[in-house]
Design an enzyme around this catalytic site. Sequence first.
Site, PDB file in Angstrom:
ATOM      1  N   TYR A 175       1.190  -0.921  -0.080  1.00 26.55           N
ATOM      2  CA  TYR A 175      -0.254   0.046   0.105  1.00 26.55           C
ATOM      3  C   TYR A 175       1.095   1.002  -0.204  1.00 26.55           C
ATOM      4  CZ  TYR A 175       0.754   1.169   4.825  1.00 26.55           C
ATOM      5  OH  TYR A 175       1.541   1.486   5.955  1.00 26.55           O
ATOM      6  N   LEU A 234      10.646   1.048   6.771  1.00 28.70           N
ATOM      7  CA  LEU A 234      10.714   1.775   5.492  1.00 28.70           C
ATOM      8  C   LEU A 234      11.660   3.381   5.013  1.00 28.70           C
ATOM      9  CD1 LEU A 234       8.153   1.735   3.798  1.00 28.70           C
ATOM     10  CD2 LEU A 234       7.608   3.553   4.697  1.00 28.70           C
ATOM     11  N   GLU A 253      12.728   2.267  13.987  1.00 32.63           N
ATOM     12  CA  GLU A 253      12.329   3.560  13.019  1.00 32.63           C
ATOM     13  C   GLU A 253      10.536   3.740  14.291  1.00 32.63           C
ATOM     14  OE1 GLU A 253      10.232   2.637   9.629  1.00 32.63           O
ATOM     15  OE2 GLU A 253      10.338   0.718   9.302  1.00 32.63           O
ATOM     16  N   LYS A 306       5.776  -1.994   1.913  1.00 34.91           N
ATOM     17  CA  LYS A 306       5.503  -1.358   2.375  1.00 34.91           C
ATOM     18  C   LYS A 306       3.967  -2.023   2.660  1.00 34.91           C
ATOM     19  CE  LYS A 306       3.756   3.489   3.203  1.00 34.91           C
ATOM     20  NZ  LYS A 306       3.545   3.426   4.433  1.00 34.91           N
ATOM     21  N   HIS A 357      -1.528 -21.066   0.354  1.00 36.70           N
ATOM     22  CA  HIS A 357      -0.826 -20.342   0.872  1.00 36.70           C
ATOM     23  C   HIS A 357      -0.145 -20.235  -0.271  1.00 36.70           C
ATOM     24  CE1 HIS A 357      -1.888 -21.272   4.932  1.00 36.70           C
ATOM     25  NE2 HIS A 357      -0.853 -20.518   5.218  1.00 36.70           N
TER      26      HIS A 357
HETATM   27  N1  PDD Z   1       3.177   5.675   7.468  1.00 37.63           N
HETATM   28  N2  PDD Z   1       7.801   3.853   8.617  1.00 37.63           N
HETATM   29  C1  PDD Z   1       6.982   3.022   9.189  1.00 37.63           C
HETATM   30  C2  PDD Z   1       6.770   2.015   9.502  1.00 37.63           C
HETATM   31  C3  PDD Z   1       5.520   3.883   8.287  1.00 37.63           C
HETATM   32  O1  PDD Z   1       4.553   3.182   7.762  1.00 37.63           O
HETATM   33  C4  PDD Z   1       5.385   5.297   7.768  1.00 37.63           C
HETATM   34  C5  PDD Z   1       4.424   5.922   6.736  1.00 37.63           C
HETATM   35  C6  PDD Z   1       6.623   5.737   7.377  1.00 37.63           C
HETATM   36  C7  PDD Z   1       6.970   7.456   6.955  1.00 37.63           C
HETATM   37  O2  PDD Z   1       7.011   7.048   5.034  1.00 37.63           O
HETATM   38  P1  PDD Z   1       6.422   8.104   4.036  1.00 37.63           P
HETATM   39  O3  PDD Z   1       7.116   9.736   4.300  1.00 37.63           O
HETATM   40  O4  PDD Z   1       7.240   7.593   3.142  1.00 37.63           O
HETATM   41  O5  PDD Z   1       5.075   8.418   4.311  1.00 37.63           O
HETATM   42  C8  PDD Z   1       7.797   5.512   7.944  1.00 37.63           C
HETATM   43  C9  PDD Z   1       1.945   5.692   6.205  1.00 37.63           C
HETATM   44  C10 PDD Z   1       1.536   7.184   6.363  1.00 37.63           C
HETATM   45  C11 PDD Z   1       0.385   5.444   7.122  1.00 37.63           C
HETATM   46  O6  PDD Z   1       1.193   4.011   6.874  1.00 37.63           O
HETATM   47  O7  PDD Z   1      -0.565   5.934   7.268  1.00 37.63           O
END
Ligand code: PDD
Length: 279
Positions: A30, A199, A175, A143, A99
């Site tokens: 996603y 990520l 993170e 992601k 699976h």
């Molecule tokens: N989340 N790390 C994780 C685990 C994340 O889920 C996200 C973003 C980020 C930051 O990535 P970016 O700057 O590309 O949004 C880092 C999104 C916003 C969400 O799941 O809603």
Amino acid sequence: MVIFINGSYVSDDTKISYNDRGIQFGDGVYEVVRVYHSTLFTATEHFERLVRSANEIEITSPYSVEEYIEICNQLIKENEIDNGTIYVQLTRGDAVRNHTYPTDTQPNILLYTNTAERPMQDLQQGVKAITTEDIRWLRCDIKSLNLLGNIMNKQKAVTNGAKEAIQIRNGIVTEGASSNIFIVKDDKIITHPANNFILNGITRRVIKQIADAEGIAFEEFTFDEKVLKDADEVFLTSTTQEVMPITEIDGENVNQGQVGPITKRLQSKFDEHIITNHA
Ligand code: PDD
């Protein structure tokens, strides 16, 4: 509201199949893309990452980056989105539960819009965070729809009166549950290297560009909880939270509970970036 499913703009009561592998296995990827004043922000980067995440799990994206951007612009128009987000979900498709990857199915693609204002109050005042064990898998660079570790940790943060959970794996700060984490020490920005443990955030990349342009050192190193807690400033980044100061961790103040000068400088440059950079 109009949503986009598998090639058609349809009403938001349109259903997807119980056989979707996203439902049964979380077998998909996603993105969340920001919209400021009806304009996409860093959309190319988001869709390139979507295609990469899909490729990593052997799903072929049905659309190119340019086609995704066209679909997003159509949804922004149809739903009259000013400030908001677009959620994009790509799964392996419908198949009887097994699976093993099915060979004869088409991926399912879904895009929809949300209205979302910028979190101005938190951006000015900062937010609280907790530290917690990183219980996720070892491919956090993908992601993936599988977010159980993330949502359990986020829930723990909220239950403890905080906004974000700073995750720690084998003593190393990785993170946030839904953000990247940065510290400032002696005027240097330090964050975890972009490898399989985090990520590679799009906002993180914007911060790197800003730091480079501003002549602020940006270093990708691992650091532990003690370094985190001794930092001069701590902030997180994400598509929805932008450059968010963290002013308290595990009940202890960071920078006496104040938003630090480098965080403020990055925030102001980020604001300029929003105005000047479009899809
Ligand atoms: N989340 N790390 C994780 C685990 C994340 O889920 C996200 C973003 C980020 C930051 O990535 P970016 O700057 O590309 O949004 C880092 C999104 C916003 C969400 O799941 O809603």
